[in-house]
Motif scaffolding. Structure first.
Motif, short mmCIF file in Angstrom:
data_model
loop_
_atom_site.label_atom_id
_atom_site.label_comp_id
_atom_site.label_asym_id
_atom_site.label_seq_id
_atom_site.Cartn_x
_atom_site.Cartn_y
_atom_site.Cartn_z
N ASP A 30 0.82 -1.21 0.00
CA ASP A 30 0.00 0.00 0.00
C ASP A 30 0.85 1.27 0.00
N VAL A 31 1.97 1.25 0.70
CA VAL A 31 2.80 2.45 0.79
C VAL A 31 3.37 2.81 -0.57
N ALA A 32 3.85 1.83 -1.32
CA ALA A 32 4.39 2.10 -2.66
C ALA A 32 3.29 2.62 -3.59
N ILE A 33 2.13 2.01 -3.52
CA ILE A 33 1.02 2.44 -4.36
C ILE A 33 0.56 3.85 -3.97
N LEU A 34 0.52 4.13 -2.68
CA LEU A 34 0.14 5.46 -2.23
C LEU A 34 1.17 6.52 -2.60
N SER A 35 2.44 6.12 -2.69
CA SER A 35 3.45 7.10 -3.11
C SER A 35 3.24 7.51 -4.56
N VAL A 36 2.80 6.58 -5.37
CA VAL A 36 2.48 6.91 -6.76
C VAL A 36 1.20 7.75 -6.81
N ALA A 37 0.27 7.48 -5.93
CA ALA A 37 -0.95 8.31 -5.83
C ALA A 37 -0.58 9.74 -5.43
N ALA A 38 0.44 9.90 -4.60
CA ALA A 38 0.89 11.24 -4.22
C ALA A 38 1.47 11.97 -5.43
N VAL A 39 2.18 11.25 -6.29
CA VAL A 39 2.70 11.86 -7.52
C VAL A 39 1.53 12.32 -8.40
#
Length: 124
Positions: free
Chosen positions: A33-42
């Motif tokens: 989830d953290v990696a996916i959320l980091s892309v969502a932040a981008v």
């Protein structure tokens, strides 16, 4: 040219996304989830960036380069995180994290080019 606040913020968001996704590649066998959320932040940053760019341009601030090229980069950059997210949720392997890491690097390069088109200067 002095780098704009948007560029600095975007560079930091992209760097954080790359670091998080590379760490996830090393330690996880699937996208977390953290990696996916980091892309969502981008992606969220790009949405805010595009709204601010539209407001700046409508307010009369001129681009140094061509407007069609700038907006082409903006729309393409908006598609990259969505495609990587789709990849990550459909391909549950370690390497999906590396695809997520590529988002941050790719968007950063596109941000540099958007700054060149908008302001010219040192990045040109």
């Amino acid at each position: 040219m002095i780098a704009s606040g948007f560029f600095i913020a975007g560079a930091l968001v992209c760097l954080a996304s790359v670091v998080i996704s590379v760490i996830a590649t090393i330690f996880r066998n699937h996208p977390d989830d953290v990696a996916i959320l980091s892309v969502a932040a981008v992606e969220l940053f790009l949405i805010v960036y595009s709204i601010a760019a539209a407001a700046r341009q409508l307010g009369g601030e001129a681009l140094v380069g061509e407007a069609w090229e700038f907006w082409g980069y903006v729309f393409t950059a908006l598609i990259v995180p969505v495609a990587a997210f789709w990849w990550a949720v459909t391909d549950k392997t370690r390497w999906s994290n590396l695809v997520l890491a590529a988002v941050g690097a790719t968007v950063f390069v596109m941000l540099v080019r958007m700054e060149q088109i908008w302001q010219g200067g040192v990045f040109a």
